[in-house]
Design an enzyme around this catalytic site. Structure first.
Site, short mmCIF file in Angstrom:
data_model
loop_
_atom_site.label_atom_id
_atom_site.label_comp_id
_atom_site.label_asym_id
_atom_site.label_seq_id
_atom_site.Cartn_x
_atom_site.Cartn_y
_atom_site.Cartn_z
N SER A 170 0.67 -1.27 -0.07
CA SER A 170 -0.13 0.02 -0.07
C SER A 170 0.89 1.26 -0.12
O SER A 170 1.93 1.27 -0.44
CB SER A 170 -0.94 0.00 0.99
OG SER A 170 -1.76 1.13 1.15
N TYR A 200 -5.29 7.36 -6.65
CA TYR A 200 -4.05 6.49 -6.01
C TYR A 200 -4.71 5.99 -4.56
O TYR A 200 -4.32 5.02 -4.10
CB TYR A 200 -2.77 7.27 -6.01
CG TYR A 200 -1.74 6.54 -5.75
CD1 TYR A 200 -0.86 5.45 -6.44
CD2 TYR A 200 -0.99 7.05 -4.48
CE1 TYR A 200 0.17 4.93 -6.02
CE2 TYR A 200 0.11 6.22 -3.73
CZ TYR A 200 0.71 5.36 -4.62
OH TYR A 200 1.70 4.57 -4.26
N LYS A 204 -5.05 2.36 -3.20
CA LYS A 204 -4.28 1.95 -1.87
C LYS A 204 -4.94 1.74 -0.84
O LYS A 204 -4.44 0.69 0.18
CB LYS A 204 -3.08 2.67 -1.74
CG LYS A 204 -2.11 2.91 -3.01
CD LYS A 204 -1.15 1.70 -3.05
CE LYS A 204 -0.24 1.53 -4.35
NZ LYS A 204 0.33 0.39 -4.62
N1 LIG Z 1 8.58 4.53 -4.28
C1 LIG Z 1 7.78 5.20 -3.27
O1 LIG Z 1 7.99 6.01 -2.42
C2 LIG Z 1 6.52 4.19 -2.76
C3 LIG Z 1 5.91 4.74 -1.60
C4 LIG Z 1 4.48 3.94 -1.09
C5 LIG Z 1 4.07 3.05 -1.77
N2 LIG Z 1 5.01 2.65 -2.89
C6 LIG Z 1 4.54 1.39 -3.50
O2 LIG Z 1 5.59 0.39 -3.83
C7 LIG Z 1 5.41 -0.39 -4.87
C8 LIG Z 1 6.64 -0.59 -5.71
O3 LIG Z 1 6.66 0.78 -6.06
P1 LIG Z 1 8.36 1.30 -6.90
O4 LIG Z 1 8.64 2.48 -6.00
O5 LIG Z 1 9.33 0.28 -6.64
O6 LIG Z 1 7.92 1.74 -8.15
P2 LIG Z 1 8.70 1.08 -9.62
O7 LIG Z 1 10.08 0.93 -9.58
O8 LIG Z 1 8.07 1.89 -10.74
O9 LIG Z 1 8.24 -0.36 -9.77
C9 LIG Z 1 6.62 -0.63 -9.96
C10 LIG Z 1 6.56 -2.26 -10.55
O10 LIG Z 1 5.39 -2.30 -11.08
C11 LIG Z 1 5.30 -2.70 -12.27
N3 LIG Z 1 4.19 -2.60 -13.03
C12 LIG Z 1 3.42 -1.31 -13.21
N4 LIG Z 1 2.43 -1.53 -14.07
C13 LIG Z 1 2.34 -2.94 -14.35
C14 LIG Z 1 1.55 -3.70 -15.03
N5 LIG Z 1 0.41 -3.09 -15.83
N6 LIG Z 1 1.70 -5.09 -14.95
C15 LIG Z 1 2.91 -5.63 -14.47
N7 LIG Z 1 3.59 -5.00 -13.78
C16 LIG Z 1 3.42 -3.63 -13.70
C17 LIG Z 1 6.70 -2.09 -12.95
O11 LIG Z 1 6.88 -3.13 -14.09
P3 LIG Z 1 7.57 -2.10 -15.27
O12 LIG Z 1 9.17 -2.04 -15.09
O13 LIG Z 1 7.32 -3.38 -16.52
O14 LIG Z 1 7.11 -0.99 -15.55
C18 LIG Z 1 7.78 -1.95 -12.04
O15 LIG Z 1 8.04 -3.58 -11.73
C19 LIG Z 1 4.19 0.09 -5.65
O16 LIG Z 1 3.07 -0.61 -5.47
C20 LIG Z 1 4.02 1.62 -5.14
O17 LIG Z 1 2.54 2.05 -5.16
C21 LIG Z 1 6.21 3.09 -3.44
#
Ligand SMILES: NC(=O)c1ccc[n+]([C@@H]2O[C@H](COP(=O)([O-])OP(=O)(O)OC[C@H]3O[C@@H](n4cnc5c(N)ncnc54)[C@H](OP(=O)(O)O)[C@@H]3O)[C@@H](O)[C@H]2O)c1
Length: 330
Positions: A170, A200, A204
């Site tokens: 989340s 969003y 979440k």
């Molecule tokens: N970064 C933060 O500060 C933060 C904070 C709170 C929560 N989160 C949560 O943590 C999780 C990971 O985020 P992250 O920061 O690591 O982001 P990220 O680097 O953008 O990673 C997101 C991943 O999701 C995959 N994805 C997106 N759309 C998809 C689809 N249609 N089908 C299959 N895979 C898909 C992407 O694949 P591709 O490489 O193919 O695009 C990528 O592997 C997310 O759920 C995000 O909401 C992150």
């Protein structure tokens, strides 16, 4: 508060096979989640929409794992065994692809120890998938709901899977919708830069509600939601940073914010790893909880916690999936 992934239990796939299915393990904090699980002996299936991107990530994961093992002493290496990395093709924006990916996985595995619903997108423009859902809702929530429904049966046999766990990624962003809502609300208003955060936040929050419902239905499975921290150098922010001209402004702003309040991509994986590997967590004691940065327990919003709202969201999702020909058992 800190967390040490190396201090968590290790598994030897020859004696104690452990299987993980993770969405979005090729990028961002998912990459480090996979790295540590692989170092801990897990057979990790990375579900991704782009084979090439996942294969490149797997190559990097294998070489990074070897570098880390080169720094471990003989005693550590004796008790620490590498797992395996595998690819499952699955696009969360297409329910058919989700069903297909799950079937491919089930052909290879009869058990699942750890399900990590990690993939996500954030604050993108309003759009609908071919299945007719708002794109953030389907990517961040609906498709993960379907995956959990299809895979939960592999987590049921206590003689096979001793400590099954489901983790939903989340976000603190779920606080953008702290009030009761209906999942049918689209928030397709101007300006997008404001209302995209409502979409969003709703997705979440729905994910936390799903976890609350799952743990009521499957009390043997530890089901938790996490917020990984502010992890500013993942691809999650790329919609903003790639905007012409003002993208640079956003990038600088995110870097400053990350410097003040953020954690690294690797540290961003710690809350998931704490919930996936931590031997102190149990389904009986910790089911339905929400863990934030470094795996510290926090309270999510009242709407996310309220079980009546969770039931409403569950019923709506089941109905919508059924309308599209995806039967949900319970
Ligand atoms: N970064 C933060 O500060 C933060 C904070 C709170 C929560 N989160 C949560 O943590 C999780 C990971 O985020 P992250 O920061 O690591 O982001 P990220 O680097 O953008 O990673 C997101 C991943 O999701 C995959 N994805 C997106 N759309 C998809 C689809 N249609 N089908 C299959 N895979 C898909 C992407 O694949 P591709 O490489 O193919 O695009 C990528 O592997 C997310 O759920 C995000 O909401 C992150």
């Amino acid at each position: 508060m800190s967390f040490d992934p190396d201090a968590q239990p290790y598994f030897d796939k020859q004696k104690d096979r452990r299987v993980c299915f993770i969405t979005g393990g090729n990028s961002g904090l998912g990459f480090y989640t996979v790295l540590h699980l692989y170092l801990h002996g897990y057979i990790v299936y990375i579900a991704g929409r782009n084979r090439q991107r996942v294969e490149v990530a797997m190559k990097k994961l294998r070489s990074e794992a070897l570098i880390r093992r080169a720094n471990q002493n003989a005693h550590e290496l004796e008790n620490r065994h590498l797992g395996e990395l595998k690819f499952v093709e699955l696009d969360l924006c297409k329910l058919k692809s989700v069903e297909h990916g799950v079937v491919q996985f089930k052909r290879q595995e009869k058990r699942l120890d750890l399900l990590i619903l990690n993939a996500g997108i954030m604050a993108v423009p309003y759009g609908k998938t071919k299945d007719g859902f708002e794109v953030q809702l389907q990517t961040n929530y609906i498709s993960h709901f379907l995956i959990a429904d299809r895979l939960v049966e592999l987590m049921q046999d206590p003689d096979v899977v001793k400590d099954p766990r489901i983790i939903y990624l989340s976000s603190v962003g779920h606080w953008f919708t702290p009030f009761p809502f209906k999942l049918s609300w689209q928030y397709n208003y101007w300006p997008n830069i404001v209302f995209t955060w409502f979409r969003y936040g709703m997705a979440k929050t729905a994910g936390i509600q799903m976890i609350r419902s799952l743990c009521k239905r499957h009390s043997n499975i530890l089901c938790v939601a996490v917020h990984p921290g502010f992890v500013m150098n993942t691809n999650l922010f790329s919609h903003f940073t790639r905007l012409p001209i003002i993208g640079l402004f956003f990038w600088v702003m995110f870097q400053i914010f990350g410097w003040l309040f953020g954690v690294s991509n690797e540290e961003g994986s710690y809350s998931t790893l704490r919930c996936g590997l931590g031997a102190d967590l149990t389904a009986a004691k910790d089911n339905g909880k929400y863990f934030a940065t470094f795996g510290v327990q926090e309270k999510p919003s009242w709407t996310a916690r309220n079980i009546d709202y969770a039931c409403e969201s569950w019923a709506w999702t089941v109905q919508e999936l059924r309308k599209r020909g995806h039967e949900i058992e319970n």
